[in-house]
Structure formats: structure tokens, C-alpha cells
Design a protein around this motif. Structure first.
Motif, short mmCIF file in Angstrom:
data_model
loop_
_atom_site.label_atom_id
_atom_site.label_comp_id
_atom_site.label_asym_id
_atom_site.label_seq_id
_atom_site.Cartn_x
_atom_site.Cartn_y
_atom_site.Cartn_z
N ILE A 84 89.85 8.55 24.12
CA ILE A 84 89.77 7.17 23.63
C ILE A 84 89.23 7.26 22.21
O ILE A 84 88.09 7.68 21.98
CB ILE A 84 88.90 6.27 24.53
N LYS A 86 88.77 5.62 18.37
CA LYS A 86 88.78 4.46 17.47
C LYS A 86 88.74 4.99 16.06
O LYS A 86 87.79 5.69 15.67
CB LYS A 86 87.55 3.59 17.71
N VAL A 94 86.76 -2.64 23.08
CA VAL A 94 87.02 -2.75 24.51
C VAL A 94 86.21 -3.94 25.03
O VAL A 94 84.99 -4.01 24.83
CB VAL A 94 86.63 -1.45 25.25
N HIS A 97 84.57 -5.37 31.01
CA HIS A 97 85.48 -5.15 32.14
C HIS A 97 84.83 -4.21 33.14
O HIS A 97 83.78 -3.60 32.87
CB HIS A 97 86.81 -4.54 31.67
N SER A 113 83.28 7.87 36.53
CA SER A 113 83.97 8.03 35.25
C SER A 113 83.03 8.71 34.26
O SER A 113 81.88 8.31 34.14
CB SER A 113 84.36 6.64 34.76
N TRP A 115 82.44 10.06 30.19
CA TRP A 115 82.89 9.86 28.80
C TRP A 115 82.10 10.85 27.93
O TRP A 115 80.88 10.76 27.82
CB TRP A 115 82.60 8.42 28.37
N MET A 128 79.85 2.83 23.86
CA MET A 128 79.90 1.90 24.99
C MET A 128 78.57 1.18 25.20
O MET A 128 77.50 1.70 24.86
CB MET A 128 80.27 2.65 26.27
N HIS A 189 79.69 6.63 34.52
CA HIS A 189 79.50 5.27 35.05
C HIS A 189 80.34 5.03 36.29
O HIS A 189 81.39 5.61 36.49
CB HIS A 189 79.75 4.20 33.98
N HIS A 195 81.17 -3.03 31.46
CA HIS A 195 80.91 -2.38 30.18
C HIS A 195 81.93 -2.81 29.14
O HIS A 195 82.96 -3.40 29.48
CB HIS A 195 80.89 -0.85 30.33
N SER A 197 82.91 -2.10 24.49
CA SER A 197 82.52 -1.40 23.27
C SER A 197 83.08 -2.15 22.07
O SER A 197 84.13 -2.78 22.14
CB SER A 197 82.98 0.06 23.27
O1 AKG Z 1 85.91 4.23 24.88
C1 AKG Z 1 85.47 3.10 25.00
O2 AKG Z 1 84.99 2.47 24.07
C2 AKG Z 1 85.50 2.40 26.34
C3 AKG Z 1 85.78 3.33 27.45
C4 AKG Z 1 85.82 2.68 28.79
O3 AKG Z 1 85.96 1.50 28.96
C5 AKG Z 1 85.70 3.56 29.95
O4 AKG Z 1 85.51 4.77 29.79
O5 AKG Z 1 85.79 3.05 31.08
#
Ligand code: AKG
Length: 274
Positions: A84, A86, A94, A97, A113, A115, A128, A189, A195, A197
Motif C-alpha cells: 500500500i 502513497k 484510507v 473502515h 492483518s 502492516w 494508520m 490489527h 482504522h 489513514s
Molecule cells: O495503508 C494504509 O494506509 C491503510 C491500510 C489498511 O487499511 C489496512 O492495512 O487494513
């Protein structure tokens, strides 16, 4: 480890977990950027760990799997992995959600999940933000699409979002916790944790590898054709087909990846907003 998992169970997320050294994170970023130079943009492409060895190494990294194991048990499947990304000074963001809204999983707690930051994920670059404790509340109604005439800047595939989180759903945004990560650190998470971002206002790319893990007993409704990779332990259920392990990056490998990613997308169309 216990401390991380206690926080995960209490808050629905844990962040700042050290996985890689800064040098290792930089090397993985370089490998991603070499792949981007060869294949084009790789932002938000499903099943990327079936194509790129670097993504596969990270998704199955022992330090990651140790935390995953503490959250969901010793048998671990990699269900999906996406970068992901940016780009600097863009509007990509984001919205609030919950991941599980659209997954249709049988056991909500047998998934987690991860990250992993490959570049600085700071408040400025749009890291996030989590609402602690919301994993205990279950599903909050979402909206998806339905904003004709505006350019879509919400990264999420179907523009899904919890609209009016405070006034309509009683969520307290004052409790939102910003989860900044240095390159090489990860957050984990639960799929019901709310969450979001913000856009990247920094001058560097914000790059994370997001990996979703499930226990093998978990399954997706109507999971015909879905695949996953056994990363640790065993899978006596075989609900999922077996994902390929990446090798050489050639046309055949890209075609194979595209097919697997297509099947994944079909699985994601199952859920509903409410
Ligand atoms: O990368 C992001 O900013 C959001 C990622 C996200 O929503 C997630 O990992 O569930």
C-alpha cells in the motif's frame, strides 16, 4: 511477545513491533522499486507475495509469524498480501473502515492483518490511525461507492467507508491512536478494528506491505477457487487451494500471479455494507 499480544487483545491492534533492521527495510524497499521499474505500479495489487520473492520473504518472516502465531495459533496461512503505497503530496487516503466487512470469514478471530513499513510511516506521511477497542464491537455499517462526480481518493477498492462515525455510530474519534512506524516496524490489527489513514504530506513515498493471515480452519463463504499459502504449522482442512511460491520474474510468473489475484478478487465481492 506477551506484552504485544495483551495489547492486541485489549485494543484490537498493536504497533511498533520491530521486525527488520533499517538496512533490511531499505534493501526490501529497493527490491520493490526494482520490480516496479520492471512491471509498473504495484500499489494495492493482490497476492503480490506469490509473485515477488521479497514480498514472500516478508510475509513468511519468522519474527512476523511469531506475532501472528500468538494471535491466531500455530497453523498460519498467508491469505493475501499487497503493497500500500502513497506517493508524496497526493490525496490518496484510507477512510474509516473495518477489514472484515467484506470478507465473509467463518471465524472472525482466526485472522490478523500485518502492516510492515518499508519507508517512514509518520503522521505527516499518512500512517494508520486506529480506534482502540472497536474490534469488540463487531460490524459497523459501511457505505461503498455512490459518490458520483468526485475523483476517488479513498484507496479502498469499493470506496468503502463508515460515514459519520461519531454522530451515526457513536464512535469516539477523540480516542483515535496514531500508529507511526519506522522502516522495519510493523503493526498488527484485528479485522473488526476501525482504522483509517490520512494523505501523504511528506516528500517521500509511504510504503507498507500489508499481509492478511488466517488459520486453516477459517474459511470464506463460497470459497471456490480461493488460494492461500501455508506459512507455518499444518493445514488438515484444505479449504484453500495452494498459492505458488515466487521464483523467477518472467511472463509466465506474471500470468500465474494475475490468475491467482483474479480468484482473490472474486472472494472479496461477497460481503455487504450492512
Ligand atoms: O495503508 C494504509 O494506509 C491503510 C491500510 C489498511 O487499511 C489496512 O492495512 O487494513
Amino acid at each position: 511477545m506477551n506484552e504485544f499480544v495483551d495489547r492486541y487483545r485489549r485494543d484490537g491492534f498493536v504497533s511498533g513491533v520491530p521486525i527488520l533492521s533499517t538496512g533490511e527495510a531499505t534493501a526490501h524497499r529497493r527490491r520493490l522499486e526494482e520490480a516496479e521499474a520492471q512491471l509498473g505500479p504495484l500499489h494495492y495489487r493482490d497476492k503480490i507475495s506469490t509473485l515477488l520473492p521479497s514480498a514472500h520473504e516478508l510475509a513468511t518472516h519468522p519474527a512476523v509469524l511469531d506475532v501472528v502465531e500468538a494471535c491466531i495459533g500455530p497453523d498460519i496461512l498467508v491469505y493475501n498480501a499487497t503493497y500500500i503505497i502513497k506517493e508524496p503530496a497526493t490525496e490518496a487516503h484510507v477512510e474509516w473502515h473495518q477489514d472484515l466487512t467484506y470478507w465473509g470469514l467463518a471465524d472472525d478471530d482466526a485472522q490478523v492483518s500485518m502492516w510492515l513499513a518499508l519507508a517512514p510511516a509518520t503522521e505527516e506521511s499518512g500512517c494508520m490511525t486506529f480506534l482502540p477497542g472497536t474490534h469488540l464491537r463487531g460490524k459497523v455499517a459501511h457505505k461503498s461507492g455512490g459518490r458520483e462526480g468526485t475523483t476517488k481518493t479513498n484507496v479502498l477498492l469499493r470506496d468503502q467507508r463508515i460515514e459519520h462515525p461519531e454522530s451515526e455510530h457513536g464512535l469516539d474519534l477523540g480516542r483515535a491512536t496514531v500508529a507511526a512506524l519506522a522502516p522495519g516496524e510493523a503493526s498488527f490489527h484485528h479485522g473488526w478494528t476501525v482504522h483509517a489513514s490520512a494523505p501523504n504530506r511528506s516528500t517521500d513515498r509511504r510504503i507498507g506491505l500489508n499481509v492478511q493471515y488466517v488459520a486453516p480452519h477459517n474459511r470464506v463463504d463460497d470459497d471456490e477457487g480461493l488460494t492461500a499459502l501455508l506459512a507455518r504449522g499444518s493445514d488438515p482442512y484444505e479449504y484453500f487451494g495452494t498459492d505458488p511460491v515466487p521464483s523467477d520474474l518472467n511472463d509466465a510468473a506474471v500470468m500465474r500471479w494475475e490468475k491467482v489475484a483474479e480468484a482473490m478478487k472474486a472472494g472479496f465481492t461477497l460481503g455487504t455494507d450492512d
